[in-house]
Design an enzyme around this catalytic site. Structure first.
Site, PDB file in Angstrom:
ATOM      1  N   GLN A 139      -4.586  -1.770   9.592  1.00  0.00           N
ATOM      2  CA  GLN A 139      -4.417  -3.090   8.985  1.00  0.00           C
ATOM      3  C   GLN A 139      -4.945  -4.152   9.950  1.00  0.00           C
ATOM      4  O   GLN A 139      -4.551  -4.184  11.108  1.00  0.00           O
ATOM      5  CB  GLN A 139      -2.935  -3.330   8.679  1.00  0.00           C
ATOM      6  CG  GLN A 139      -2.647  -4.637   7.968  1.00  0.00           C
ATOM      7  CD  GLN A 139      -3.272  -4.706   6.575  1.00  0.00           C
ATOM      8  OE1 GLN A 139      -3.156  -3.779   5.797  1.00  0.00           O
ATOM      9  NE2 GLN A 139      -3.944  -5.796   6.285  1.00  0.00           N
TER      10      GLN A 139
ATOM     11  N   ASP B 157     -10.946   3.642   4.304  1.00  0.00           N
ATOM     12  CA  ASP B 157     -11.085   2.193   4.110  1.00  0.00           C
ATOM     13  C   ASP B 157     -12.550   1.748   4.265  1.00  0.00           C
ATOM     14  O   ASP B 157     -12.886   0.599   4.000  1.00  0.00           O
ATOM     15  CB  ASP B 157     -10.191   1.450   5.121  1.00  0.00           C
ATOM     16  CG  ASP B 157      -9.823   0.044   4.679  1.00  0.00           C
ATOM     17  OD1 ASP B 157      -9.907  -0.238   3.474  1.00  0.00           O
ATOM     18  OD2 ASP B 157      -9.463  -0.773   5.547  1.00  0.00           O
TER      19      ASP B 157
ATOM     20  N   LYS C 253       0.831  -1.207   0.000  1.00  0.00           N
ATOM     21  CA  LYS C 253       0.000   0.000   0.000  1.00  0.00           C
ATOM     22  C   LYS C 253       0.866   1.258   0.000  1.00  0.00           C
ATOM     23  O   LYS C 253       0.545   2.245  -0.667  1.00  0.00           O
ATOM     24  CB  LYS C 253      -0.958  -0.024   1.203  1.00  0.00           C
ATOM     25  CG  LYS C 253      -2.130  -0.983   0.982  1.00  0.00           C
ATOM     26  CD  LYS C 253      -2.838  -1.355   2.256  1.00  0.00           C
ATOM     27  CE  LYS C 253      -3.911  -2.401   1.968  1.00  0.00           C
ATOM     28  NZ  LYS C 253      -4.454  -3.041   3.161  1.00  0.00           N
TER      29      LYS C 253
END
Length: 284
Positions: A101, A124, A57
Site C-alpha cells: 500500500q 498490483d 481490500k
C-alpha cells in the site's frame, strides 16, 4: 439545466460480475489443489486513508474466496526492513500475490520496495517486470487501474483499434501503462502532462480520453470531442473526478462516473490477478 446524453459506464456492476467470476475461479483452485489463493497486503505506518483502503481490500478478498494476510509495519520502518519483509513474502509459497500500500513515507525508497516483489506475485502491476510485460504485450500482470479501464472499454464494446486515444497524466502506475495497453490494442496514443502546450486542442482530438491528472474538474465539457469515450480515473477529495462530469456528459457517448466507474474495477482486477497468480504458481 443541462441534460446528460452520455451512457454511464457502470464500473460497480462490472466489478461485481468480475468478482463473482473470480470467486468461482478461486473455489476451483481450492477444489483442485486444497490451496486457497492468498493476497498479502503490506502497510507502513497508519495513514488513515491507507488503513481504510487495506481493510476494504481485505473485505473484498473474503467475498471472493481469497485468503488475506496483513503485514503492518511501523512508520519508522527503513527501506532495508521493508525490502526484507516483502522478500520474505515473495519467497513464501503460501502467498500468491503481494500488494504494497502506497505511499510508504518519504524516507523509504519506494521503487526498491516494489522491486522486492517477485514478478509472479506482482498482482498490483507495479514492478519494472510488469511494466515491461505491458510494453511488450507479453504475459504478466497489468497495473490494476489501467487493467480496469481496458475491461470497461471491452464491456461497452469500445474497440481502441484505429482510435485516437489521449491520456492526460503520466504516472508510472496509471497514465503510462494505460497508454501502453491502448497502444497494444492498436490505438494511436498521445500522452499529455503539465508541460503540454495547448492541452485543450489535443484533448479535442480524442476518440478515447483517459483523465489521470489528479486535479478536480480539470477537463471541461467544451474540450470533449462529440461522441468521445471519457474515462475519468481521477479521484479527488469529495468524490470528484478530473473531468467536469455534467458538461462532459453532454458531449461524450460514454463516460465513467466518479465514484462508481474506474475505482471499483481497480480492486476487481487486483482480486482477479491474485487468483490468476495462484493458478500459475500452482501449475493449473
Amino acid at each position: 439545466m443541462s441534460t446528460s446524453t452520455a451512457t454511464l459506464m457502470d464500473g460497480t456492476a462490472l466489478a461485481r460480475r468480475t468478482v463473482e467470476e473470480t470467486a468461482a475461479r478461486a473455489a476451483e483452485v481450492t477444489r483442485r489443489t486444497g490451496v486457497t489463493p492468498c493476497l498479502a497486503t503490506v502497510l507502513v505506518g497508519a495513514d488513515p486513508a491507507s488503513v481504510t483502503y487495506v481493510k476494504m481490500k481485505q473485505n473484498r478478498c473474503a467475498k471472493a474466496g481469497i485468503r488475506s494476510r496483513h503485514v503492518e509495519l511501523p512508520a519508522e520502518t527503513t527501506t532495508e526492513e521493508l525490502v526484507a519483509a516483502i522478500t520474505a513474502l515473495s519467497e513464501d509459497p503460501e502467498v500468491h500475490g503481494i500488494l504494497l500500500q502506497h505511499p510508504v513515507g518519504p524516507h523509504i525508497d519506494e521503487r526498491a520496495a516494489f522491486e522486492a516483489i517477485a514478478p509472479e506475485k506482482d498482482v498490483d502491476g507495479v514492478t519494472m517486470a510488469s511494466f515491461a510485460a505491458m510494453g511488450f504485450g507479453l504475459p504478466g500482470f497489468v497495473s490494476c487501474t489501467p487493467g480496469g479501464i481496458m475491461r470497461l472499454l471491452d464491456a461497452y464494446d469500445v474497440d481502441p483499434s484505429g482510435k485516437r486515444a489521449v491520456v492526460v497524466g503520466r504516472s508510472a502506475i496509471l497514465g503510462k501503462p494505460a497508454g501502453l495497453l491502448l497502444l497494444g490494442r492498436d490505438a494511436t496514443v498521445t500522452y499529455c502532462h503539465s508541460r503540454t502546450k495547448d492541452l485543450s486542442s489535443v484533448i479535442r482530438e480524442a476518440d478515447i480520453l483517459v483523465a489521470a491528472v489528479g486535479k478536480p474538474n480539470f477537463i471541461k465539457g467544451e474540450d470533449i470531442k462529440p461522441g468521445a469515450v471519457v474515462i475519468d480515473a481521477g479521484y479527488n477529495p469529495g468524490n470528484i473526478g478530473d473531468v467536469d462530469f455534467a458538461s462532459a456528459a453532454e458531449r461524450a457517448s460514454l463516460i465513467t462516473p466518479v465514484p462508481g466507474g474506474v475505482g471499483p474495477m481497480t480492486i476487481a482486477v487486483l482480486l482477479a490477478q491474485t487468483v490468476e497468480g495462484a493458478e500459475r504458481q500452482l501449475g493449473l
